[in-house]
Scaffold this active site. Sequence first.
Site, short mmCIF file in Angstrom:
data_model
loop_
_atom_site.label_atom_id
_atom_site.label_comp_id
_atom_site.label_asym_id
_atom_site.label_seq_id
_atom_site.Cartn_x
_atom_site.Cartn_y
_atom_site.Cartn_z
NE ARG A 1 51.65 25.13 88.12
CZ ARG A 1 51.51 26.02 89.10
NH1 ARG A 1 50.70 27.01 88.97
NH2 ARG A 1 52.19 25.91 90.21
CG HIS B 1 55.39 41.99 88.54
ND1 HIS B 1 55.20 40.76 89.17
CD2 HIS B 1 56.71 42.24 88.60
CE1 HIS B 1 56.37 40.31 89.58
NE2 HIS B 1 57.31 41.17 89.25
CG ASN C 1 49.82 40.20 86.66
OD1 ASN C 1 49.08 40.10 87.64
ND2 ASN C 1 51.13 40.02 86.74
CB ILE D 1 52.82 29.55 87.52
CG1 ILE D 1 53.84 30.32 88.38
CG2 ILE D 1 53.42 29.20 86.15
CD1 ILE D 1 55.05 29.52 88.77
CG LEU D 2 47.99 32.05 84.84
CD1 LEU D 2 47.79 33.48 84.40
CD2 LEU D 2 46.68 31.40 85.24
CG MET E 1 49.70 35.65 94.74
SD MET E 1 50.80 36.77 93.84
CE MET E 1 50.92 38.11 95.00
CG ASP F 1 55.56 38.65 86.39
OD1 ASP F 1 54.34 38.83 86.38
OD2 ASP F 1 56.17 38.21 87.37
C1 GAR Z 1 50.24 43.55 94.60
O1 GAR Z 1 51.33 44.27 95.09
C2 GAR Z 1 50.56 42.96 93.24
O2 GAR Z 1 51.44 43.76 92.48
C3 GAR Z 1 51.22 41.68 93.63
O3 GAR Z 1 50.46 41.20 94.71
C4 GAR Z 1 49.98 42.30 95.46
C5 GAR Z 1 48.52 42.10 95.77
O4 GAR Z 1 48.06 43.03 96.70
N1 GAR Z 1 51.24 40.77 92.54
C6 GAR Z 1 52.26 39.96 92.27
O5 GAR Z 1 53.24 39.90 92.94
C7 GAR Z 1 52.05 39.09 91.04
N2 GAR Z 1 53.25 38.47 90.66
P1 GAR Z 1 46.51 43.28 96.88
O6 GAR Z 1 45.87 41.90 97.11
O7 GAR Z 1 46.40 44.12 98.11
O8 GAR Z 1 45.98 43.94 95.66
#
Ligand code: GAR
Length: 191
Positions: A70, A112, A110, A97-98, A95, A148
Amino acid sequence: MSLKKVVILFSGEGSNLENLIATLHQKTFGTTTIEVVAAITNKPTAKGIEKANKYGVDSIILDHTEFDSREAFDTKLVETIQNLEVELTVMAGFMRILTPIFTNNIQAINIHPSLLPLFKGASALERSFESDMQVAGVSVHEVITEVDGGKIIAQKCFDKSEMDFATFKAKIHQTEHEIFPEAVIKVLQTI
Ligand code: GAR
């Protein structure tokens, strides 16, 4: 007039990525002009690559499976972002974890798919849908090492009590597309 450069990080579909580019790239808000200088993905097959391309925004692929740890991935990611000389890094469905290697060096926000601090982490959309709560929503927050966990910048909620999962998912995305560009502008105007 000031030019503010941003990079967008993504891993998949890229609907937020596309919406951000369409709404913000080479546009002026007050005295701030925004330039999306690149998009970065950890997934070579991410659909967002083509979406960014349509708007003339290049994607840089950093395949996380090619790194031993990582920390090694985050080191390369930080170096790549720093070379772009951006004011802000925007995570749109990134997606990963940083580690502190990222969070100590990069100013990022970000999106969420839940009303934080509820439903932090993975499968937030599903867990939010399945909960007994009558409302759900989305949050934009500062990125810190706690997943988050950073300061909330923007949030919007809606009544989910009558929704099936498909309607709920579409409403989450629609709500994200409403608040995310505004949140990016708001943050850039303070930098
Ligand atoms: C979004 O709903 C975003 O909130 C979520 O991934 C989706 C990406 O959709 N992010 C997370 O869950 C981060 N923890 P997209 O590729 O169509 O923008």
